[in-house]
Design an enzyme around this catalytic site. Structure first.
Site, short mmCIF file in Angstrom:
data_model
loop_
_atom_site.label_atom_id
_atom_site.label_comp_id
_atom_site.label_asym_id
_atom_site.label_seq_id
_atom_site.Cartn_x
_atom_site.Cartn_y
_atom_site.Cartn_z
N SER A 1 -0.82 -5.58 -6.70
CA SER A 1 -0.29 -6.90 -7.08
C SER A 1 -1.47 -7.84 -7.29
O SER A 1 -2.52 -7.68 -6.66
CB SER A 1 0.58 -7.43 -5.95
OG SER A 1 0.81 -8.82 -6.12
N SER A 2 -1.26 -8.87 -8.10
CA SER A 2 -2.35 -9.83 -8.32
C SER A 2 -2.64 -10.66 -7.06
O SER A 2 -3.69 -11.30 -6.97
CB SER A 2 -2.02 -10.76 -9.48
OG SER A 2 -0.85 -11.49 -9.21
N CYS A 3 -1.74 -10.61 -6.06
CA CYS A 3 -1.99 -11.40 -4.85
C CYS A 3 -3.01 -10.74 -3.93
O CYS A 3 -3.35 -11.29 -2.89
CB CYS A 3 -0.71 -11.74 -4.12
SG CYS A 3 0.05 -10.33 -3.35
N TYR B 1 1.80 -9.28 2.55
CA TYR B 1 2.05 -8.37 1.42
C TYR B 1 0.72 -7.94 0.81
O TYR B 1 0.50 -6.76 0.49
CB TYR B 1 2.91 -9.11 0.40
CG TYR B 1 3.27 -8.35 -0.84
CD1 TYR B 1 4.19 -7.31 -0.79
CD2 TYR B 1 2.71 -8.68 -2.07
CE1 TYR B 1 4.55 -6.62 -1.94
CE2 TYR B 1 3.07 -8.00 -3.22
CZ TYR B 1 3.98 -6.97 -3.15
OH TYR B 1 4.33 -6.30 -4.30
N LYS C 1 -0.87 -4.19 0.30
CA LYS C 1 -1.23 -3.66 -1.03
C LYS C 1 -2.71 -3.27 -1.08
O LYS C 1 -3.07 -2.27 -1.71
CB LYS C 1 -0.89 -4.70 -2.11
CG LYS C 1 0.60 -4.83 -2.36
CD LYS C 1 1.16 -3.55 -2.95
CE LYS C 1 2.63 -3.61 -3.27
NZ LYS C 1 3.14 -2.34 -3.81
N HIS D 1 11.66 -14.24 -6.83
CA HIS D 1 10.49 -14.91 -7.42
C HIS D 1 10.98 -16.08 -8.28
O HIS D 1 12.18 -16.24 -8.52
CB HIS D 1 9.69 -13.92 -8.27
CG HIS D 1 8.95 -12.92 -7.45
ND1 HIS D 1 9.41 -11.65 -7.26
CD2 HIS D 1 7.79 -13.00 -6.77
CE1 HIS D 1 8.57 -10.98 -6.49
NE2 HIS D 1 7.57 -11.78 -6.17
#
Ligand code: GFB
Length: 321
Positions: free
Chosen positions: A111-113, A140, A144, A183
Site C-alpha cells: 500500500s502507498s501508506c 496497517y 504491509k 475509504h
C-alpha cells in the site's frame, strides 16, 4: 514484449478473491490462458493450519496475495489490533504456504501508506523506511511493510520469485460502501447519492478538504499486477498509481456533479485529515512499459453506475457519518 513469466497453462490463485482487488484480478485473468484456482468454501487465511491444508490440496503456480483487512481512516483508527494482527497472519501463512507448495511466483500487495508521513513527493520506492509513518494508518502500514520484507527475505533465503507492488488509493466495483469502514471515494459516492435522493442541501465531508490523494481504478490496478507478474522479477518494490492528484474538497465536488447532487459540500473538521499528500512515483512501472489509462471522472461514473445496478450493497452497514 517478451515475458519473464508466462501465464499460459498455469494455475493461478487470487488470495482475497471476494474483495474489490481480488475480483478485479480474476476479471482481468479471464483474458489469459491460465487456470484460476478458487476456494469453494471460505478459508480463514489467518488460520495457519487451515491455510496450509487448503494450499496443499490446491497448489498454484502463481499467487496474487490480495487478501487483507482493509479500511479507511476511521476503521484504521478504531481497529488497530485487527489491522496489524490479521494482516500479519494472512501474509505469513500465504507466503510460507506458497514456499511449501512450490509456487513459482507470488505477487504481494502492499500500500502507498508504507511510506513515511513526510516522504518527498512523489514518493519513490527507495523512500521506504526512511522516516516515521502517518499515525492514522501506522498499524496497517507496519503489517504491509512486514509483508514486503517477508517476500524479500524468501527471495534471499529460498530463491523464491516473490515480488511486491504498492498501489495508491483504489476504488471501483465491489468497494466497501459502509460509511464507518470505507475509504473516501465510496463514502462520498454513497453520501452524494443519498443526499440527492433526500433532496438534502449539504454533503458532509470529513476533515478540511485540503489533503491531496491519488486514485487508481481497480481494473487499472489488476492490469498492472498481471503485467508485473509477467514482466517483473526483483527484490525492489514497485509503485502502482495513476499520477493524478486531487484535493478531497475537489473530489467531493466532482462526485457531487457525477451523482447529480445540487447542494453544497460542508467540512467536518472534527474528523482527521490523515496525511496531507501521498502521490506515488510510478517511474519504475512506467519504465517497464505500463501506464494507467482510466481518467478519474470516468472511473467514478462507472463505479456509480455499478452501485446503482447493485444497490443491495447499500443495505450493508450503517448509513451514518
Ligand atoms: O480514504 P481515506 O479513509 O484514507 O481518507 P487515507 C482520505 C481522506 O478523505 C481523509 C477524507 O483526509 C479523510 O478525512 N474524507 C472526507 C473521508 N470524507 C470522508 C468520508 O466520508 N470517509 C472517509 N473514509 N474519508 C488510507 C488508509 O488512508 O489509505 C488505508 O487508512 C490505506 O489504510 C489507504 O492505506 C490507501 O487515504 O487517509
Amino acid at each position: 514484449m517478451s515475458e519473464l513469466f508466462s501465464l499460459t497453462g498455469r494455475r493461478v490463485w487470487v488470495a482475497g478473491e471476494r474483495g474489490m482487488v481480488g475480483r478485479a484480478i480474476v476479471r482481468r485473468l479471464a483474458s489469459e490462458r491460465c487456470e484460476i484456482v478458487t476456494a469453494a468454501a471460505r478459508v480463514d487465511l489467518r488460520d495457519q493450519a487451515a491455510t496450509f491444508a487448503w494450499m496443499a490440496a490446491n497448489p498454484a503456480d502463481l499467487i496474487f496475495l490480495a487478501a487483507a483487512k482493509v479500511g479507511g481512516i476511521s476503521a484504521n483508527d478504531r481497529l488497530p489490533a485487527e489491522f496489524l494482527y490479521d494482516n500479519m497472519m494472512i501474509e505469513a501463512n500465504v507466503i510460507e504456504g506458497a514456499r511449501r507448495t512450490g509456487a513459482a511466483k507470488l505477487l504481494f500487495l502492499g500500500s502507498s501508506c508504507i511510506y513515511p508521513k513526510h516522504a518527498e513527493q512523489p514518493m519513490r520506492e527507495d523512500a521506504l523506511l526512511t522516516g516515521v509513518l502517518e499515525p492514522t494508518n501506522q498499524w496497517y502500514a507496519i503489517a504491509k511493510i512486514a509483508g514486503i520484507m517477508l517476500a524479500q527475505s524468501y527471495r534471499r533465503q529460498y530463491g523464491c520469485d516473490y515480488i511486491s507492488a504498492q498501489p495508491t488509493n483504489l476504488y471501483g466495483p465491489f468497494d466497501n460502501f459502509d460509511l464507518q469502514g470505507s475509504h473516501v471515494l465510496p463514502a462520498l459516492i454513497r453520501k452524494a447519492h443519498e443526499a440527492r435522493l433526500a433532496n438534502a442541501m449539504t454533503l458532509p465531508v470529513w476533515g478540511s478538504g485540503a489533503p491531496l490523494r491519488e486514485f487508481l481504478h481497480v481494473d487499472d490496478l489488476a492490469d498492472a499486477l498481471v503485467f508485473l507478474a509477467k514482466h517483473y522479477s526483483g527484490e525492489e518494490i514497485v509503485n502502482v498509481g495513476s499520477g493524478e492528484e486531487i484535493s478531497i474538497g475537489d473530489l467531493a465536488r466532482m462526485v457531487g456533479d457525477i451523482v447529480g447532487f445540487r447542494g453544497d459540500t460542508v467540512f467536518d473538521t472534527s474528523k482527521p485529515d490523515g496525511t496531507m499528500r501521498k502521490l506515488v512515483d510510478t517511474g519504475k512501472l512506467n519504465g517497464l512499459g505500463w501506464n494507467a489509462h482510466r481518467p478519474l471522472q470516468e472511473g467514478i461514473a462507472d463505479t456509480y453506475r455499478w452501485l446503482l445496478d447493485n444497490s443491495d450493497t447499500l443495505r450493508t452497514g450503517p448509513a451514518t457519518a
